[in-house]
Design a protein around this motif. Structure first.
Motif, short mmCIF file in Angstrom:
data_model
loop_
_atom_site.label_atom_id
_atom_site.label_comp_id
_atom_site.label_asym_id
_atom_site.label_seq_id
_atom_site.Cartn_x
_atom_site.Cartn_y
_atom_site.Cartn_z
N ALA A 112 0.84 -1.21 0.00
CA ALA A 112 0.00 0.00 0.00
C ALA A 112 0.87 1.26 0.00
N LEU A 113 1.92 1.25 0.79
CA LEU A 113 2.83 2.42 0.82
C LEU A 113 3.52 2.60 -0.53
N LYS A 114 3.86 1.50 -1.19
CA LYS A 114 4.48 1.60 -2.51
C LYS A 114 3.55 2.21 -3.55
N ALA A 115 2.23 2.05 -3.35
CA ALA A 115 1.25 2.55 -4.30
C ALA A 115 1.07 4.07 -4.22
N ARG A 160 5.87 11.81 -3.00
CA ARG A 160 5.59 12.93 -2.11
C ARG A 160 4.61 12.52 -1.01
N GLN A 161 3.55 11.78 -1.37
CA GLN A 161 2.58 11.32 -0.37
C GLN A 161 3.24 10.39 0.64
N ARG A 162 4.04 9.46 0.14
CA ARG A 162 4.72 8.50 1.02
C ARG A 162 5.67 9.23 1.97
N THR A 163 6.42 10.18 1.46
CA THR A 163 7.35 10.93 2.31
C THR A 163 6.59 11.71 3.38
N CYS A 164 5.51 12.38 2.98
CA CYS A 164 4.73 13.16 3.95
C CYS A 164 4.12 12.27 5.03
N ILE A 165 3.56 11.13 4.64
CA ILE A 165 2.91 10.27 5.63
C ILE A 165 3.93 9.64 6.57
N VAL A 166 5.07 9.26 6.05
CA VAL A 166 6.10 8.65 6.90
C VAL A 166 6.66 9.68 7.89
N SER A 215 0.61 22.31 1.70
CA SER A 215 0.81 21.21 0.74
C SER A 215 1.12 19.91 1.46
N VAL A 216 1.89 20.01 2.54
CA VAL A 216 2.19 18.81 3.34
C VAL A 216 0.90 18.23 3.89
N ARG A 217 0.04 19.09 4.43
CA ARG A 217 -1.23 18.61 4.99
C ARG A 217 -2.11 18.00 3.90
N THR A 218 -2.10 18.59 2.70
CA THR A 218 -2.88 18.04 1.59
C THR A 218 -2.36 16.68 1.18
N HIS A 219 -1.04 16.57 0.99
CA HIS A 219 -0.44 15.29 0.59
C HIS A 219 -0.69 14.22 1.66
N THR A 220 -0.59 14.60 2.92
CA THR A 220 -0.80 13.65 4.02
C THR A 220 -2.25 13.18 4.05
N ALA A 221 -3.19 14.10 3.88
CA ALA A 221 -4.61 13.72 3.88
C ALA A 221 -4.93 12.80 2.71
N ARG A 222 -4.40 13.11 1.53
CA ARG A 222 -4.63 12.25 0.36
C ARG A 222 -4.00 10.88 0.56
N ALA A 223 -2.81 10.87 1.15
CA ALA A 223 -2.13 9.59 1.41
C ALA A 223 -2.93 8.74 2.39
N ARG A 224 -3.43 9.35 3.44
CA ARG A 224 -4.24 8.60 4.42
C ARG A 224 -5.49 8.03 3.78
#
Length: 107
Positions: free
Chosen positions: A47-50, A54-60, A82-91
């Motif tokens: 799932a993390l690979k998918a 940028r999303q993976r880096t932000c969530i980690v 942008s970090v909050r957006t990428h993190t929310a999309r990643a979650r």
């Protein structure tokens, strides 16, 4: 922080060259997880690979390293919004992928 991020990326690239199968590298390393726990961990890795890089880096960095969006923004040289957006999309994406992956793993 930047050095640590670059080292993590380099290690990730090195591991991709060695093997594209995460289960193989975990088993070769004598990983103590077996059975259902191993399956769950492999689903999470997939799932993390998918996610996008940028999303993976932000969530980690936010969820696993415990940084706030300002710290991550400073490291990645992007606005904290942008970090909050990428993190929310990643979650959201992880939630969908993990729901699907865990259901398939139990079939």
């Amino acid at each position: 922080m930047r050095i640590g991020l670059n080292l993590a990326r380099s290690e990730s690239r090195r591991r991709k060259k060695v093997s594209n199968d995460p289960s193989e590298s975990l088993r070769d390393a004598g990983h103590p997880f077996e059975g259902e726990e191993m399956t769950t961990r492999l689903v999470i890795v997939d799932a993390l690979k998918a996610l996008t890089d940028r999303q993976r880096t932000c969530i980690v960095l936010t969820d696993y390293a415990g940084m706030d969006s300002r710290e991550v923004a400073r490291i990645l040289h992007i606005p904290s919004g942008s970090v909050r957006t990428h993190t929310a999309r990643a979650r959201r994406r992880l939630r969908l992928l993990l729901d699907e992956g865990i259901e398939e793993a139990h079939l």
